[in-house]
Design a protein around this motif. Sequence first.
Motif, PDB file in Angstrom:
ATOM      1  N   TYR A  19     -18.360  40.371 -40.486  1.00  0.00           N
ATOM      2  CA  TYR A  19     -19.229  40.898 -39.428  1.00  0.00           C
ATOM      3  C   TYR A  19     -18.482  41.997 -38.685  1.00  0.00           C
ATOM      4  CZ  TYR A  19     -22.184  41.013 -35.224  1.00  0.00           C
ATOM      5  OH  TYR A  19     -23.000  41.416 -34.184  1.00  0.00           O
ATOM      6  N   SER A  20     -19.203  43.029 -38.267  1.00  0.00           N
ATOM      7  CA  SER A  20     -18.603  44.083 -37.452  1.00  0.00           C
ATOM      8  C   SER A  20     -19.692  44.745 -36.628  1.00  0.00           C
ATOM      9  CB  SER A  20     -17.891  45.122 -38.341  1.00  0.00           C
ATOM     10  OG  SER A  20     -18.815  45.726 -39.233  1.00  0.00           O
ATOM     11  N   LYS A  21     -19.325  45.149 -35.407  1.00  0.00           N
ATOM     12  CA  LYS A  21     -20.298  45.802 -34.532  1.00  0.00           C
ATOM     13  C   LYS A  21     -19.583  46.536 -33.419  1.00  0.00           C
ATOM     14  CE  LYS A  21     -24.407  45.090 -31.693  1.00  0.00           C
ATOM     15  NZ  LYS A  21     -25.457  44.156 -31.221  1.00  0.00           N
ATOM     16  N   CYS A  22     -20.165  47.667 -32.997  1.00  0.00           N
ATOM     17  CA  CYS A  22     -19.733  48.398 -31.803  1.00  0.00           C
ATOM     18  C   CYS A  22     -20.877  48.413 -30.797  1.00  0.00           C
ATOM     19  CB  CYS A  22     -19.346  49.839 -32.148  1.00  0.00           C
ATOM     20  SG  CYS A  22     -17.822  50.010 -33.097  1.00  0.00           S
ATOM     21  N   PHE A  23     -20.529  48.221 -29.519  1.00  0.00           N
ATOM     22  CA  PHE A  23     -21.541  48.290 -28.467  1.00  0.00           C
ATOM     23  C   PHE A  23     -20.832  48.555 -27.144  1.00  0.00           C
ATOM     24  CE2 PHE A  23     -24.303  46.354 -25.192  1.00  0.00           C
ATOM     25  CZ  PHE A  23     -25.447  47.117 -25.409  1.00  0.00           C
ATOM     26  N   GLY A  24     -21.420  49.426 -26.345  1.00  0.00           N
ATOM     27  CA  GLY A  24     -20.819  49.711 -25.049  1.00  0.00           C
ATOM     28  C   GLY A  24     -19.433  50.288 -25.178  1.00  0.00           C
ATOM     29  N   GLU A  25     -18.454  49.581 -24.657  1.00  0.00           N
ATOM     30  CA  GLU A  25     -17.069  50.050 -24.632  1.00  0.00           C
ATOM     31  C   GLU A  25     -16.178  49.364 -25.662  1.00  0.00           C
ATOM     32  OE1 GLU A  25     -15.931  52.480 -22.580  1.00  0.00           O
ATOM     33  OE2 GLU A  25     -17.945  52.764 -21.753  1.00  0.00           O
ATOM     34  N   LEU A  26     -16.755  48.620 -26.612  1.00  0.00           N
ATOM     35  CA  LEU A  26     -15.906  47.831 -27.505  1.00  0.00           C
ATOM     36  C   LEU A  26     -16.485  47.732 -28.905  1.00  0.00           C
ATOM     37  CD1 LEU A  26     -17.292  44.735 -27.898  1.00  0.00           C
ATOM     38  CD2 LEU A  26     -16.740  44.668 -25.474  1.00  0.00           C
ATOM     39  N   CYS A  27     -15.628  47.351 -29.844  1.00  0.00           N
ATOM     40  CA  CYS A  27     -16.005  47.016 -31.218  1.00  0.00           C
ATOM     41  C   CYS A  27     -15.330  45.699 -31.579  1.00  0.00           C
ATOM     42  CB  CYS A  27     -15.553  48.083 -32.217  1.00  0.00           C
ATOM     43  SG  CYS A  27     -16.249  49.719 -31.982  1.00  0.00           S
ATOM     44  N   ILE A  28     -15.990  44.901 -32.409  1.00  0.00           N
ATOM     45  CA  ILE A  28     -15.373  43.669 -32.894  1.00  0.00           C
ATOM     46  C   ILE A  28     -15.546  43.572 -34.403  1.00  0.00           C
ATOM     47  CG2 ILE A  28     -15.721  42.434 -30.731  1.00  0.00           C
ATOM     48  CD1 ILE A  28     -17.941  40.840 -32.195  1.00  0.00           C
ATOM     49  N   ILE A  29     -14.634  42.841 -35.039  1.00  0.00           N
ATOM     50  CA  ILE A  29     -14.671  42.550 -36.462  1.00  0.00           C
ATOM     51  C   ILE A  29     -14.370  41.069 -36.630  1.00  0.00           C
ATOM     52  CG2 ILE A  29     -13.554  42.923 -38.703  1.00  0.00           C
ATOM     53  CD1 ILE A  29     -12.861  45.732 -37.814  1.00  0.00           C
ATOM     54  N   ILE A  30     -15.073  40.412 -37.551  1.00  0.00           N
ATOM     55  CA  ILE A  30     -14.778  39.023 -37.904  1.00  0.00           C
ATOM     56  C   ILE A  30     -14.499  38.977 -39.400  1.00  0.00           C
ATOM     57  CG2 ILE A  30     -15.573  36.630 -37.909  1.00  0.00           C
ATOM     58  CD1 ILE A  30     -17.557  37.377 -35.733  1.00  0.00           C
ATOM     59  N   SER A  31     -13.338  38.461 -39.755  1.00  0.00           N
ATOM     60  CA  SER A  31     -12.999  38.243 -41.158  1.00  0.00           C
ATOM     61  C   SER A  31     -12.852  36.741 -41.377  1.00  0.00           C
ATOM     62  CB  SER A  31     -11.704  38.978 -41.528  1.00  0.00           C
ATOM     63  OG  SER A  31     -10.579  38.315 -40.972  1.00  0.00           O
ATOM     64  N   GLN A  32     -12.459  36.361 -42.586  1.00  0.00           N
ATOM     65  CA  GLN A  32     -12.289  34.937 -42.861  1.00  0.00           C
ATOM     66  C   GLN A  32     -11.038  34.378 -42.203  1.00  0.00           C
ATOM     67  OE1 GLN A  32     -11.056  37.196 -44.767  1.00  0.00           O
ATOM     68  NE2 GLN A  32      -9.532  36.426 -46.215  1.00  0.00           N
ATOM     69  N   LYS A  33     -10.184  35.261 -41.631  1.00  0.00           N
ATOM     70  CA  LYS A  33      -8.932  34.803 -41.024  1.00  0.00           C
ATOM     71  C   LYS A  33      -8.782  35.160 -39.558  1.00  0.00           C
ATOM     72  CE  LYS A  33      -6.085  36.805 -43.914  1.00  0.00           C
ATOM     73  NZ  LYS A  33      -4.832  37.166 -44.622  1.00  0.00           N
ATOM     74  N   ASN A  34      -9.420  36.244 -39.115  1.00  0.00           N
ATOM     75  CA  ASN A  34      -9.164  36.748 -37.767  1.00  0.00           C
ATOM     76  C   ASN A  34     -10.439  37.218 -37.100  1.00  0.00           C
ATOM     77  OD1 ASN A  34      -6.139  36.701 -37.900  1.00  0.00           O
ATOM     78  ND2 ASN A  34      -6.485  38.212 -39.509  1.00  0.00           N
TER      79      ASN A  34
END
Length: 271
Positions: free
Chosen positions: A124-139
């Motif tokens: 999963y990955s997404k950017c919104f507002g002032e941030l971005c996040i990523i989800i992997s199987q480990k982190n």
Amino acid sequence: MLRKLLTFQFPKSFSFAIGLTLFFGSFPVLVANPDLLEGDIYYYDTVGQNRSRPPQRPHPNNLHVPTIPAKQEITVFSNAATDKTAYPYIQTAINFVEGHFSFKAFLADGTEVSYSTRGEHVRYSKCFGELCIIISQKNVLGVSNTSTEWEKGHIFGEERYEVAVGHRAALVASDRKLYLYNSYTNHWETISLEQETLRSFANLYDKVAIITSRRILVIDLTTEAQFEQNLLLRRIYQFELRDGFINFYSGDKLWMFRHQTEAFEEVDLTD
């Protein structure tokens, strides 16, 4: 005359057909059944009673058999309590590009922040507002416009996650923990869920509201301070974030969190 009858000979073509039958009669003949799945073959034995063998399934290592990955669920979180917050228009001021085994985030000032995903599967990955996040199987990974690198938080083999992304904070929730990314401090905060479930999440400016089945949590992102209110077995049906306070409604009762005093006030709505 009798000798002529006994010495009568069959035509040559008929004798040839009998010879072929005798020669091939002891060998099974392969017959493909078009009504079956590809690769299923039945045997027809020309000797004795007809019989069929079970379908020959492809070997597990057959390259034609597709590999089905394990199901990994990541869904967008929806509030169980009604969120009545009037959110302003929020412009996304950060972006990322997925490269070859990497994610490159481009901050508002033009800074490029790269993260290598070699050895990780991005779910999963997404950017919104002032941030971005990523989800992997480990982190779980986060980056904001005040970052110098992707901030990493560790997850522990859980397959099911719910994600909510706000203007300044992002929440990744599993069945056991909450992982909250703070874009002001570029830090992942881990909140344990002990015999409680997440019900609602909201982020307006520098305040975060989290409602579980047992408590209310208000977090100030600039100071990382947490303020908690026990629900006393009551349920929040509606909440609202405003500039100076946050209202949590539970039937005839209201809990108001004031930003100035940083405290909860209980109000009886039946008066």
